[in-house]
Design a protein around this motif. Structure first.
Motif, PDB file in Angstrom:
ATOM      1  N   THR A  41       0.836  -1.208   0.000  1.00 17.23           N
ATOM      2  CA  THR A  41       0.000   0.000   0.000  1.00 17.23           C
ATOM      3  C   THR A  41       0.865   1.251   0.000  1.00 17.23           C
ATOM      4  OG1 THR A  41      -1.776  -1.158   1.174  1.00 17.23           O
ATOM      5  CG2 THR A  41      -1.833   1.241   1.191  1.00 17.23           C
ATOM      6  N   ALA A  42       1.937   1.233   0.779  1.00 23.34           N
ATOM      7  CA  ALA A  42       2.854   2.378   0.803  1.00 23.34           C
ATOM      8  C   ALA A  42       3.497   2.578  -0.568  1.00 23.34           C
ATOM      9  CB  ALA A  42       3.922   2.170   1.872  1.00 23.34           C
ATOM     10  N   LEU A  43       3.800   1.466  -1.240  1.00 27.26           N
ATOM     11  CA  LEU A  43       4.395   1.547  -2.571  1.00 27.26           C
ATOM     12  C   LEU A  43       3.429   2.185  -3.560  1.00 27.26           C
ATOM     13  CD1 LEU A  43       6.850   0.832  -4.327  1.00 27.26           C
ATOM     14  CD2 LEU A  43       5.798  -1.406  -4.731  1.00 27.26           C
ATOM     15  N   ILE A  44       2.135   1.894  -3.415  1.00 19.22           N
ATOM     16  CA  ILE A  44       1.128   2.530  -4.268  1.00 19.22           C
ATOM     17  C   ILE A  44       1.198   4.045  -4.110  1.00 19.22           C
ATOM     18  CG2 ILE A  44      -1.352   2.836  -4.672  1.00 19.22           C
ATOM     19  CD1 ILE A  44      -1.743  -0.062  -3.816  1.00 19.22           C
ATOM     20  N   GLY A  45       1.267   4.500  -2.855  1.00 15.00           N
ATOM     21  CA  GLY A  45       1.351   5.932  -2.601  1.00 15.00           C
ATOM     22  C   GLY A  45       2.569   6.558  -3.251  1.00 15.00           C
ATOM     23  N   GLU A  46       3.688   5.851  -3.230  1.00  8.60           N
ATOM     24  CA  GLU A  46       4.920   6.368  -3.835  1.00  8.60           C
ATOM     25  C   GLU A  46       4.790   6.480  -5.351  1.00  8.60           C
ATOM     26  OE1 GLU A  46       8.683   4.677  -2.593  1.00  8.60           O
ATOM     27  OE2 GLU A  46       7.709   3.831  -0.811  1.00  8.60           O
ATOM     28  N   THR A  47       4.233   5.467  -5.989  1.00  6.59           N
ATOM     29  CA  THR A  47       4.093   5.509  -7.440  1.00  6.59           C
ATOM     30  C   THR A  47       3.067   6.551  -7.867  1.00  6.59           C
ATOM     31  OG1 THR A  47       2.445   3.725  -7.442  1.00  6.59           O
ATOM     32  CG2 THR A  47       4.754   3.092  -7.692  1.00  6.59           C
ATOM     33  N   CYS A  48       2.012   6.725  -7.060  1.00  6.92           N
ATOM     34  CA  CYS A  48       0.978   7.712  -7.398  1.00  6.92           C
ATOM     35  C   CYS A  48       1.512   9.140  -7.343  1.00  6.92           C
ATOM     36  CB  CYS A  48      -0.217   7.575  -6.458  1.00  6.92           C
ATOM     37  SG  CYS A  48      -1.188   6.078  -6.729  1.00  6.92           S
ATOM     38  N   GLN A  67      -6.366   0.733  -1.225  1.00  6.72           N
ATOM     39  CA  GLN A  67      -5.614   1.052  -2.431  1.00  6.72           C
ATOM     40  C   GLN A  67      -6.077   2.345  -3.080  1.00  6.72           C
ATOM     41  OE1 GLN A  67      -5.966  -2.589  -4.688  1.00  6.72           O
ATOM     42  NE2 GLN A  67      -4.481  -3.661  -3.388  1.00  6.72           N
ATOM     43  N   VAL A  68      -7.390   2.603  -3.047  1.00  6.93           N
ATOM     44  CA  VAL A  68      -7.902   3.874  -3.566  1.00  6.93           C
ATOM     45  C   VAL A  68      -7.438   5.013  -2.670  1.00  6.93           C
ATOM     46  CG1 VAL A  68      -9.980   5.238  -3.985  1.00  6.93           C
ATOM     47  CG2 VAL A  68      -9.870   2.883  -4.766  1.00  6.93           C
ATOM     48  N   ARG A  69      -7.458   4.793  -1.362  1.00  8.69           N
ATOM     49  CA  ARG A  69      -6.987   5.813  -0.435  1.00  8.69           C
ATOM     50  C   ARG A  69      -5.509   6.132  -0.664  1.00  8.69           C
ATOM     51  NH1 ARG A  69      -9.905   7.555   3.698  1.00  8.69           N
ATOM     52  NH2 ARG A  69     -11.907   6.570   4.114  1.00  8.69           N
ATOM     53  N   ALA A  70      -4.760   5.134  -1.076  1.00  8.95           N
ATOM     54  CA  ALA A  70      -3.338   5.344  -1.349  1.00  8.95           C
ATOM     55  C   ALA A  70      -3.123   6.113  -2.644  1.00  8.95           C
ATOM     56  CB  ALA A  70      -2.614   4.007  -1.404  1.00  8.95           C
ATOM     57  N   GLY A  71      -4.187   6.211  -3.457  1.00  9.49           N
ATOM     58  CA  GLY A  71      -4.097   7.013  -4.673  1.00  9.49           C
ATOM     59  C   GLY A  71      -4.298   6.276  -5.977  1.00  9.49           C
ATOM     60  N   ALA A  72      -4.454   4.953  -5.939  1.00 10.52           N
ATOM     61  CA  ALA A  72      -4.642   4.188  -7.173  1.00 10.52           C
ATOM     62  C   ALA A  72      -5.924   4.611  -7.876  1.00 10.52           C
ATOM     63  CB  ALA A  72      -4.679   2.695  -6.870  1.00 10.52           C
ATOM     64  N   THR A  73      -5.851   4.782  -9.190  1.00 13.77           N
ATOM     65  CA  THR A  73      -7.052   5.135  -9.957  1.00 13.77           C
ATOM     66  C   THR A  73      -7.489   3.999 -10.867  1.00 13.77           C
ATOM     67  OG1 THR A  73      -5.587   6.303 -11.491  1.00 13.77           O
ATOM     68  CG2 THR A  73      -6.772   7.628  -9.879  1.00 13.77           C
ATOM     69  N   GLY A  74      -6.835   2.849 -10.722  1.00 14.75           N
ATOM     70  CA  GLY A  74      -7.252   1.649 -11.424  1.00 14.75           C
ATOM     71  C   GLY A  74      -6.940   0.442 -10.561  1.00 14.75           C
ATOM     72  N   GLY A 170      -9.389  10.076  -6.063  1.00 14.33           N
ATOM     73  CA  GLY A 170      -9.656   8.756  -5.529  1.00 14.33           C
ATOM     74  C   GLY A 170     -10.270   8.805  -4.143  1.00 14.33           C
ATOM     75  N   HIS A 171      -9.872   9.804  -3.352  1.00 14.98           N
ATOM     76  CA  HIS A 171     -10.436   9.967  -2.013  1.00 14.98           C
ATOM     77  C   HIS A 171     -11.911  10.357  -2.088  1.00 14.98           C
ATOM     78  CE1 HIS A 171      -6.110  10.930  -0.484  1.00 14.98           C
ATOM     79  NE2 HIS A 171      -6.264   9.651  -0.814  1.00 14.98           N
ATOM     80  N   LEU A 172     -12.275  11.093  -3.152  1.00 17.77           N
ATOM     81  CA  LEU A 172     -13.689  11.434  -3.347  1.00 17.77           C
ATOM     82  C   LEU A 172     -14.519  10.179  -3.588  1.00 17.77           C
ATOM     83  CD1 LEU A 172     -13.555  14.593  -5.664  1.00 17.77           C
ATOM     84  CD2 LEU A 172     -14.371  14.505  -3.305  1.00 17.77           C
ATOM     85  N   ILE A 173     -13.941   9.206  -4.310  1.00 16.93           N
ATOM     86  CA  ILE A 173     -14.656   7.962  -4.579  1.00 16.93           C
ATOM     87  C   ILE A 173     -14.930   7.221  -3.276  1.00 16.93           C
ATOM     88  CG2 ILE A 173     -14.657   5.828  -5.910  1.00 16.93           C
ATOM     89  CD1 ILE A 173     -14.452   8.434  -7.569  1.00 16.93           C
ATOM     90  N   VAL A 174     -13.911   7.159  -2.428  1.00 18.65           N
ATOM     91  CA  VAL A 174     -14.074   6.506  -1.132  1.00 18.65           C
ATOM     92  C   VAL A 174     -15.142   7.223  -0.320  1.00 18.65           C
ATOM     93  CG1 VAL A 174     -12.942   5.920   1.056  1.00 18.65           C
ATOM     94  CG2 VAL A 174     -11.715   5.633  -1.103  1.00 18.65           C
ATOM     95  N   PHE A 175     -15.125   8.548  -0.325  1.00 15.08           N
ATOM     96  CA  PHE A 175     -16.122   9.328   0.400  1.00 15.08           C
ATOM     97  C   PHE A 175     -17.524   8.994  -0.093  1.00 15.08           C
ATOM     98  CE2 PHE A 175     -19.008  12.935   0.388  1.00 15.08           C
ATOM     99  CZ  PHE A 175     -19.072  13.244   1.739  1.00 15.08           C
TER     100      PHE A 175
END
Length: 200
Positions: A41-48, A67-74, A170-175
């Motif tokens: 999950t931390a790696l997702i944040g780094e790549t995003c 994963q969405v919270r970490a920034g993934a859009t797919g 992505g955070h909006l989607i989670v919201f």
């Protein structure tokens, strides 16, 4: 699309992303060897932070939220077809969001972080755009459907981020899920699947 580089270890990926390789999109396989047991999950944040990121090989719907919270859009299951994968990459590269699993994202309701009352801060137009965004549409398609300019859509999204104290789309989607504005279920899953098939 042109492949700019590949990596089998998280360290190699970091070297690529910070070593001069220009990447617009990262396809991040969940089987990549991470430095820490829970470091994916931390790696997702780094790549995003460097490029749009698509996670491949998600095995549980419960993983989607983090994963969405970490920034993934797919976020894609390992059994998606080649045409679905290509369509997802194209959608994400255009600024859209794609979740293609067997089920819709699961929402953790044990300790809700948001409440339905928070949606009252959003205008009717903002709620409409948020629902469309949460179902996988990008700014351009939302603008076409609502007969407004893409810039107006982006302005509404910026206002929503500010009102809700969020940083990424992505955070909006989670919201949207956690507040109850979008209810996980067949409708959402079918929309994503149909969108992928139509784009393939």
């Amino acid at each position: 699309m042109r492949v700019a580089g590949t990596a089998v270890h998280s360290g190699d990926l970091r070297d690529l992303l910070h070593g001069g390789v220009e990447a617009d999109l990262v396809l991040l396989d969940s089987s990549i060897q991470a430095d820490e047991p829970d470091g994916f999950t931390a790696l997702i944040g780094e790549t995003c932070a460097v490029a749009r990121t698509v996670v491949f090989g998600a095995s549980r719907a419960q993983e989607v939220d983090a994963q969405v919270r970490a920034g993934a859009t797919g976020i894609l299951a390992a059994d998606v077809s080649a045409s679905q994968l290509i369509a997802a990459l194209e959608t994400v590269s255009r600024g859209g969001l794609v979740v293609a699993l067997g089920t819709a994202p699961a929402v953790n309701t044990a300790q809700p972080r948001v409440t339905p009352e928070l949606t009252r801060d959003l205008s009717l137009r903002e709620r409409e755009i948020l629902m469309m965004l949460s179902r996988g549409q990008d700014s351009a398609s939302i603008a076409r459907d609502l007969d407004i300019s893409p810039l107006t859509v982006k302005t509404h999204i910026t206002h929503m981020l500010s009102k809700l104290g969020l940083r990424r789309r992505g955070h909006l989607i989670v919201f949207a899920y956690e507040s109850g504005l979008i209810v996980p279920g067949i409708t959402h899953t079918s929309f994503i699947a149909n969108r992928l098939r139509a784009a393939s």
